[in-house]
Scaffold this motif. Structure first.
Motif, mmCIF file in Angstrom:
data_model
loop_
_atom_site.group_PDB
_atom_site.id
_atom_site.type_symbol
_atom_site.label_atom_id
_atom_site.label_comp_id
_atom_site.label_asym_id
_atom_site.label_seq_id
_atom_site.Cartn_x
_atom_site.Cartn_y
_atom_site.Cartn_z
ATOM 1 N N HIS A 159 110.124 147.720 18.458
ATOM 2 C CA HIS A 159 110.996 146.745 17.795
ATOM 3 C C HIS A 159 112.326 147.398 17.429
ATOM 4 O O HIS A 159 112.358 148.567 17.052
ATOM 5 N N GLU A 162 105.711 153.468 17.410
ATOM 6 C CA GLU A 162 105.781 153.442 15.943
ATOM 7 C C GLU A 162 105.500 154.833 15.382
ATOM 8 O O GLU A 162 104.699 155.579 15.940
ATOM 9 N N ASP A 222 111.853 154.370 12.214
ATOM 10 C CA ASP A 222 111.116 153.101 12.400
ATOM 11 C C ASP A 222 112.048 152.032 12.949
ATOM 12 O O ASP A 222 112.653 151.307 12.201
ATOM 13 N N MET A 223 112.118 151.868 14.288
ATOM 14 C CA MET A 223 111.573 152.770 15.263
ATOM 15 C C MET A 223 112.499 152.937 16.450
ATOM 16 O O MET A 223 112.082 152.982 17.587
ATOM 17 N N GLU A 235 109.642 142.400 13.895
ATOM 18 C CA GLU A 235 108.425 143.119 13.503
ATOM 19 C C GLU A 235 108.426 143.337 11.987
ATOM 20 O O GLU A 235 107.394 143.229 11.345
ATOM 21 N N GLU A 236 109.603 143.623 11.454
ATOM 22 C CA GLU A 236 109.712 143.905 10.014
ATOM 23 C C GLU A 236 109.744 142.619 9.191
ATOM 24 O O GLU A 236 109.562 142.646 7.986
#
Ligand SMILES: [Zn+2]
Length: 376
Positions: A65, A159, A98-99, A130-131
């Motif tokens: 991501h 990740e 990240d990431m 993703e976050e």
């Protein structure tokens, strides 16, 4: 080193979730120069990149991501969080660990091989969600890929997974996560007349005691035991002489594959009934656990780490949730291998340059070792 430049370029794009801020286009351009065919799959406000270089043989997908969490107070950062500042030892900035760093390393590793001559296909699935809520990202792309009957054999997730030295820890699964919200009903009244009040704070004490002393499971070889944290508790009107009418409690469990979300719900409901608590409760399973049985690909990753670092890695299923839970639905073998997670989501997130170099070496070795395996 290419991976350092790529990390800096990606970090300089302010891709706070769910914006990709041009990161996807940047990766797409890099891949199209190497014969990849790309698609941008858009769901809601979220863009996702699906890019494949097709050869014969199995399909390896790199999952990642480009979205990052907010910076927090910028003035507390030593260097601007989107500068990608190189202080000689570290590349600084939000997303280095990240990431974006992991993505950069895999891109760099790929540039060291001739992708046309690989005995397998390589895909990139990169999301910008993703976050955030993770509703329009990997989960949707995977649904689409399943609909298309795309067969994914191996998945490498970049990740952060490293504890101390790059590759010392890889993940082959993740715990599930369930959020529980509880409202306890009582009866407001004067503190001087205990017979006429029904105090929800007093009610919650034995319940909490049960909850916190419960051994949900012992975990297993790869999973740590299921754990619970109370994250929020509110009650009271602010006066010394008034008991509250209700109490709100939030708690979260990170659960292993030794217990199901349903079993957790049943247990919590039973505790409430046993204590005779008038309540309203809601359960939100925001992530199911996943576990990927270690087979050929895990062996290849392990061997590659050994080739580069001269030690054997540890398999684990610790950490928060990851998009691995979505791609697991395709039935592919999954390994998460990335840099250290020490500074992620924090102020002054950064990554060591030597770490980026070593991770690239390991990724490169994985590409080579997989080629060897698929040759036979
Ligand atoms: Zn991440």
């Amino acid at each position: 080193m290419l991976e350092i430049q790529l990390t800096q370029d990606l970090v300089r794009k302010e891709s706070i979730t769910p914006n990709d801020a041009g990161c996807l286009k940047y990766i797409e351009d890099f891949l199209s120069e190497r014969g990849f065919i790309s698609e941008i799959l858009t769901y809601g406000r979220v863009k996702n990149l699906w890019s494949v270089k097709r050869n014969s043989g199995p399909l390896l997908v790199f999952l990642g991501h480009v979205d990052v969490v907010p910076t927090g107070p910028v003035e507390q950062w030593e260097h601007n969080p989107f500068s990608g500042f190189d202080d000689g030892t570290f590349i600084n900035g939000r997303g280095t660990g990240d990431m974006k760093g992991g993505i950069a390393c895999f891109m760099s590793a790929l540039s060291r091989v001739n992708v046309d001559e690989l005995n397998y296909s390589v895909g990139f699935l990169i999301t910008a969600d993703e976050e955030g809520p993770s509703k329009d990202g990997t989960v949707k792309v995977v649904e689409e890929l399943i609909k298309r009957e795309e067969k994914i054999d191996y998945c490498l997730i970049g990740e952060p997974s490293t504890l101390e030295i790059v590759g010392d820890n890889i993940r082959i699964g993740r715990r599930g996560s369930i959020n529980i919200e509880l409202e306890i009903f009582g009866k407001q009244g004067h503190a001087a007349y205990p017979a006429r009040v029904d105090n929800p704070i007093h009610k919650v004490v034995p319940f909490l005691d049960k909850l916190l002393s419960e051994v949900w499971d012992e975990g297993n070889e790869h999973f740590p035991p299921t754990s619970l944290q109370v994250t929020n508790i509110t009650a009271g009107v602010g006066a010394h002489n008034v008991t509250p009418n209700n109490l709100n409690l939030k708690f979260n469990l990170r659960f292993s594959t030794q217990i199901t979300a349903e079993e957790i719900q049943e247990k919590v409901s039973r505790f409430l009934t046993n204590e005779g608590i008038k309540h309203k409760v809601s359960f939100d399973v925001n992530a199911e656990p996943f576990y990927s049985e270690p087979k050929l690909f895990t062996q290849i990753v392990n061997k590659s780490i050994q080739d580069i670092q001269n030690f054997e890695t540890t398999l684990s299923c610790s950490g928060g949730t990851s998009d691995g839970r979505f791609i697991a639905k395709t039935g592919c073998e999954i390994v998460e291998l990335g840099p250290k997670f020490e500074t992620i989501h924090k102020i002054n997130e950064k990554i060591e340059k030597s770490e980026l170099e070593r991770l690239t070496d390991i990724y490169h070795q994985i590409l080579l070792n997989l080629n060897e395996e698929t040759n036979n």
